[in-house]
Design a protein around this motif. Structure first.
Motif, short mmCIF file in Angstrom:
data_model
loop_
_atom_site.label_atom_id
_atom_site.label_comp_id
_atom_site.label_asym_id
_atom_site.label_seq_id
_atom_site.Cartn_x
_atom_site.Cartn_y
_atom_site.Cartn_z
N ASP A 11 0.86 -1.18 0.00
CA ASP A 11 0.00 0.00 0.00
C ASP A 11 0.90 1.23 0.00
N ARG A 12 1.31 1.65 -1.18
CA ARG A 12 2.22 2.78 -1.28
C ARG A 12 1.60 4.06 -0.75
N GLY A 13 0.28 4.16 -0.88
CA GLY A 13 -0.40 5.35 -0.39
C GLY A 13 -0.23 5.50 1.11
N ALA A 14 -0.39 4.41 1.85
CA ALA A 14 -0.24 4.45 3.30
C ALA A 14 1.20 4.74 3.68
N PHE A 15 2.13 4.12 2.97
CA PHE A 15 3.56 4.34 3.23
C PHE A 15 3.90 5.82 3.03
N LYS A 16 3.43 6.38 1.94
CA LYS A 16 3.69 7.79 1.64
C LYS A 16 3.04 8.69 2.68
N ASN A 17 1.83 8.35 3.13
CA ASN A 17 1.14 9.17 4.13
C ASN A 17 1.91 9.23 5.44
N THR A 18 2.54 8.10 5.82
CA THR A 18 3.37 8.11 7.03
C THR A 18 4.53 9.08 6.88
N MET A 19 5.14 9.08 5.72
CA MET A 19 6.23 10.01 5.45
C MET A 19 5.75 11.46 5.56
N LEU A 20 4.62 11.74 4.96
CA LEU A 20 4.08 13.10 4.98
C LEU A 20 3.69 13.50 6.40
N GLU A 21 3.18 12.54 7.18
CA GLU A 21 2.80 12.85 8.57
C GLU A 21 4.02 13.18 9.40
N LEU A 22 5.13 12.45 9.18
CA LEU A 22 6.35 12.74 9.92
C LEU A 22 6.88 14.13 9.55
N ILE A 23 6.82 14.46 8.27
CA ILE A 23 7.25 15.80 7.84
C ILE A 23 6.45 16.87 8.59
N GLN A 24 5.15 16.66 8.69
CA GLN A 24 4.29 17.63 9.38
C GLN A 24 4.61 17.69 10.87
N LYS A 25 4.77 16.52 11.49
CA LYS A 25 5.04 16.47 12.93
C LYS A 25 6.40 17.07 13.29
N SER A 26 7.33 17.06 12.33
CA SER A 26 8.67 17.57 12.64
C SER A 26 8.66 19.07 12.89
N GLY A 27 7.67 19.78 12.35
CA GLY A 27 7.61 21.22 12.51
C GLY A 27 8.62 21.95 11.64
N LEU A 28 9.32 21.21 10.77
CA LEU A 28 10.34 21.81 9.90
C LEU A 28 9.74 22.07 8.52
N THR A 29 10.26 23.07 7.84
CA THR A 29 9.80 23.36 6.48
C THR A 29 10.85 23.00 5.44
N ASN A 30 12.12 23.07 5.81
CA ASN A 30 13.21 22.67 4.92
C ASN A 30 13.99 21.56 5.60
N LEU A 31 13.89 20.37 5.08
CA LEU A 31 14.45 19.22 5.77
C LEU A 31 14.79 18.09 4.81
N ASP A 32 15.57 17.15 5.32
CA ASP A 32 15.84 15.90 4.62
C ASP A 32 15.12 14.79 5.37
N LEU A 33 14.37 13.98 4.64
CA LEU A 33 13.67 12.83 5.21
C LEU A 33 14.44 11.58 4.82
N TYR A 34 14.95 10.86 5.83
CA TYR A 34 15.69 9.62 5.59
C TYR A 34 14.75 8.46 5.86
N VAL A 35 14.61 7.58 4.89
CA VAL A 35 13.73 6.41 4.99
C VAL A 35 14.57 5.15 4.83
N GLN A 36 14.47 4.23 5.78
CA GLN A 36 15.25 2.99 5.75
C GLN A 36 14.32 1.80 5.97
N VAL A 37 14.46 0.79 5.13
CA VAL A 37 13.67 -0.43 5.27
C VAL A 37 14.64 -1.61 5.33
N THR A 38 14.50 -2.44 6.36
CA THR A 38 15.36 -3.62 6.49
C THR A 38 14.50 -4.89 6.56
#
Length: 276
Positions: free
Chosen positions: A66-93
């Motif tokens: 479910d790529r939509g759900a995966f992407k939404n989690t990323m977008l939610e973290l961006i929002q929760k960070s309170g940052l506007t200019n940032l790097d988002l690091y995603v790691q899957v093991t």
């Protein structure tokens, strides 16, 4: 401020969440992406997701379909960070399981972190940076954005210890890419870069450069070139998510052309600024 997420749980940056028996920690058994966010807007996030899933498929690692759900989690973290200019690091093991070389039967682990990005000094963007040539000692599947980066790290460190920004890797007499970047030469107003193959990572910013070149009506040629052809280039630049478009004016101890960023590189930089 929430700046991390582990397996769907948003956590504080100093919270310990990764167990010892984690496959990324034990084996480097995983893949990753770094996505840059400008003014709250992720840059080419779908292309980054495409590459993440392609890398995972290449090592038989199944990410949430479910790529939509995966992407939404990323977008939610961006929002929760309170940052506007940032790097988002995603790691899957491959997950958390007792150490064994064989694939375990367990859920994958997904971690994400959000941090303010640090651009390279403006001077290097304006006046250019220096690089070294270094043997490409990596494995045969560099198109996978895997966690196994030791040869890249050693090359990057060798460049740093000599006061250079990046190491440009050479395999069998052919330039492949940088330790953490794609590399391009400009000759006769045409951009030349190494063709996509197993020996290089298909960069997202590389994709943007190709699109920008088409917009600017600059020929974009995918062809191999040698270190000697680099020395004879009119311009050189490198790209990555974090380096963006950075002109190169010296390779090893040799000045490139007049030692200044050229018109093609500057045109791409300006177009990139417009896009972001």
């Amino acid at each position: 401020m929430i700046t991390a997420c582990f397996n769907g749980k948003f956590v504080e940056p100093n919270e310990l969440v990764v167990p010892i028996d984690e496959r990324g920690h034990q084996f480097g058994d995983g893949v990753y992406e770094v996505i840059r966010i400008y003014d709250g807007k992720p840059f080419m996030i779908d292309e980054h997701l495409d590459r993440l899933y392609q890398s995972a498929d290449a090592i038989k690692l199944r990410i949430d379909p479910d790529r939509g759900a995966f992407k939404n989690t990323m977008l939610e973290l961006i929002q929760k960070s309170g940052l506007t200019n940032l790097d988002l690091y995603v790691q899957v093991t491959r997950g958390i399981a007792p150490r064994n070389h064989l694939f375990p039967d367990c859920p994958v682990s997904v971690s994400m972190t959000a941090k303010s990005f640090r651009s390279i000094p403006v001077g290097k963007k304006d006046s250019g940076a220096s690089v070294i040539l270094h043997p490409d000692e990596r494995w045969a599947k560099c198109y996978i954005k895997s966690l196994n980066l030791l040869p890249n790290i050693l090359a990057k460190q060798a460049a740093y210890e000599k006061g250079y920004l990046e190491a440009i890797l050479v395999r069998d007499g052919i330039v492949t890419e940088g330790a953490s970047s794609n590399v391009y030469i400009v000759k006769n107003s045409s951009i030349i870069t190494t063709p996509i193959s197993n020996h290089i990572l298909s960069g997202i910013t590389r994709m943007a450069v190709k699109n920008m070149a088409e917009y600017l009506e600059i020929p974009f040629i995918e062809d191999q070139f040698t270190p000697d052809e680099m020395f004879q280039a009119d311009e050189i630049f490198i790209t990555s998510t974090t380096l963006e478009i950075t002109p190169i004016t010296r390779v090893d101890d040799k000045q490139i052309n007049n030692g200044k960023p050229g018109s093609v590189t500057k045109a791409l930089q300006e177009r990139f600024r417009q896009i972001i």
